[in-house]
Design an enzyme around this catalytic site. Sequence first.
Site, PDB file in Angstrom:
ATOM      1  N   ASP A  19      34.580  34.132  34.438  1.00  0.00           N
ATOM      2  CA  ASP A  19      34.879  32.985  33.562  1.00  0.00           C
ATOM      3  C   ASP A  19      33.694  32.036  33.401  1.00  0.00           C
ATOM      4  O   ASP A  19      33.867  30.818  33.319  1.00  0.00           O
ATOM      5  CB  ASP A  19      36.086  32.193  34.102  1.00  0.00           C
ATOM      6  N   HIS A  47      38.984  37.324  26.714  1.00  0.00           N
ATOM      7  CA  HIS A  47      38.066  36.511  25.936  1.00  0.00           C
ATOM      8  C   HIS A  47      38.699  36.198  24.589  1.00  0.00           C
ATOM      9  O   HIS A  47      39.614  36.882  24.144  1.00  0.00           O
ATOM     10  CB  HIS A  47      36.707  37.212  25.770  1.00  0.00           C
TER      11      HIS A  47
HETATM   12  P1  IMP Z   1      42.831  41.845  39.781  1.00  0.00           P
HETATM   13  O1  IMP Z   1      41.496  42.208  39.207  1.00  0.00           O
HETATM   14  O2  IMP Z   1      43.853  41.574  38.734  1.00  0.00           O
HETATM   15  O3  IMP Z   1      43.291  42.814  40.811  1.00  0.00           O
HETATM   16  O4  IMP Z   1      42.659  40.441  40.549  1.00  0.00           O
HETATM   17  C1  IMP Z   1      41.874  40.337  41.729  1.00  0.00           C
HETATM   18  C2  IMP Z   1      41.191  38.979  41.805  1.00  0.00           C
HETATM   19  O5  IMP Z   1      40.188  38.902  40.789  1.00  0.00           O
HETATM   20  C3  IMP Z   1      42.113  37.792  41.551  1.00  0.00           C
HETATM   21  O6  IMP Z   1      41.691  36.713  42.351  1.00  0.00           O
HETATM   22  C4  IMP Z   1      41.897  37.468  40.094  1.00  0.00           C
HETATM   23  O7  IMP Z   1      42.192  36.132  39.781  1.00  0.00           O
HETATM   24  C5  IMP Z   1      40.425  37.764  39.963  1.00  0.00           C
HETATM   25  N1  IMP Z   1      40.050  38.144  38.591  1.00  0.00           N
HETATM   26  C6  IMP Z   1      40.284  39.320  37.983  1.00  0.00           C
HETATM   27  N2  IMP Z   1      39.788  39.309  36.739  1.00  0.00           N
HETATM   28  C7  IMP Z   1      39.207  38.111  36.550  1.00  0.00           C
HETATM   29  C8  IMP Z   1      38.478  37.514  35.453  1.00  0.00           C
HETATM   30  O8  IMP Z   1      38.261  38.100  34.378  1.00  0.00           O
HETATM   31  N3  IMP Z   1      38.035  36.241  35.673  1.00  0.00           N
HETATM   32  C9  IMP Z   1      38.226  35.588  36.843  1.00  0.00           C
HETATM   33  N4  IMP Z   1      38.883  36.101  37.874  1.00  0.00           N
HETATM   34  C10 IMP Z   1      39.371  37.357  37.744  1.00  0.00           C
END
Ligand code: IMP
Length: 497
Positions: A19, A47
């Site tokens: 982000d 996005h």
């Molecule tokens: P997952 O990728 O959905 O398994 O999430 C694992 C961790 O990565 C969590 O803390 C999410 O909030 C973080 N996360 C996953 N994708 C993003 C992103 O695009 N931006 C920020 N944090 C992310």
Amino acid sequence: MKWLNEIQVLAIVCAQWGDSGKGKLVDYFSTWADIIVRGTGGANAGHTICVGDQQFIFHLVPCGILNPDKINIIGNGVAIDPKMLCEELNILADKGNACNNLYISNNAKVVLLSHIVLDIVRERFKGRVGSTGRGMSPVYEAHVGRKGFVINDLLNPKIFEDKLERNLTETIMLLQAYQRELLNKHDTDIRRIMEELGYADFYSDTDIFDIQKMLQYYLNLGGKLASMVVDTDLMVQEALRNGEKILLEGSQGTLLSIEDGTRPFVTSSDSTIHGLARGAGLSAGDVNHTVLVVKAPYMTRVGDGPFPTEMGGTQSANWCRTMDKEAELRKFGHLDFVTAANELELGVVIRITGGETGATTGRLRRVGWLDLVAARYAMRVNRTQHIALMKLDVLDGCPQIKICIAYRYEGPDFRYGSRIFRNGDKVTDFIPASEFLKYCKPIYEELGGYGDISQMKSVEEMSRNEPLHDFLQFIENQGFTIDLVSNGPDRNQTILC
Ligand code: IMP
């Protein structure tokens, strides 16, 4: 920016927890590129794409899609939820964009309903990592466990059918065990979870999933994507040989990488340059220039996990976990940088001013000061000192800024290889172990605020603003080379250095 004329492969990678403004940069550099490739992550990323006067949050369609002259590729490392991708393509088709410039790797991973359900169930059960619930960990886990699916499987009904029956057996056994626990302890069940996801029809009392329905459903979605599916690795490698300009679009961020991030609070793919290049069909050695994206002088984290510079510490983490944007606005909407009474409130003001709400989940992003210990680590991991400083304009009006240059360790003895960290030790090198980081307290350097910079157009203008000049100089003195500064959301609010 002379270097842009001298390179062929440019990569955009976030140095932080995602982000940070990669989307704006990818859009910015897409005018330079012939081909834009996404290499990792899935619908956990998000996005905003503007079609006419409307804005859409997309998760899978690459940022460069609206430029018909550019080829956009979803690479082999990406985990695609075919339902979500078809929905995004439908929105674009309704607006008159047929996406003829989009190609999908035949080796991209497929996110099925079963992965999403397992992701959500585990999150409710075991220790939280704050997953986005988009199936990432079960998909990549299945991939390395040799029971995953790739997009090409959807083009071959018999192969997909065999794999579905074979590969789902273990997930079903696991979910049946969870089902009993869910009913006993959480007063919910998988049927309810599937209802909430809009997949009620796919529930089966005996096998959790109606496999025949799943088979037809995913083959149908595969048919819709089929014309876009090619060997994109070959395409990208040919483009490299032909001297075409290639832009690699990173997802998430270095600190969320499964390899180099703050485990276990990470995503399940390698969001550094190494995973990105691999997932795009190249190797990191093919990349001429990597720009690390650094949000500054504040940064954010969404989801759980240690965040040493978080303004308001655990109070902020709890607030962000339990509150939403509207509740926050009601309670704190009247505050500004000057009236904020403490760091927690300052974090809130920054969050509101910077629009720091998750694009995928709507969660409040936790806000902290720029952490240069972590940024230096990202520089090492990604083998680059080049950075793009993003969202600098958000802190317009903030009287003072802080930059974390080291940590003080305040925890029990921690052994890291041959080193032992003891309570009170100063830490200058980032160690991605969450068990260690949670005891690290920031050591700050304080600088003056720089006021309104949103109209600035050049390096000369920036250097005439003394506090801004000092801030940029401070960063460069830490070993970074600033490639560009973003001083607002518009393309023309980008100053090349
Ligand atoms: P997952 O990728 O959905 O398994 O999430 C694992 C961790 O990565 C969590 O803390 C999410 O909030 C973080 N996360 C996953 N994708 C993003 C992103 O695009 N931006 C920020 N944090 C992310």
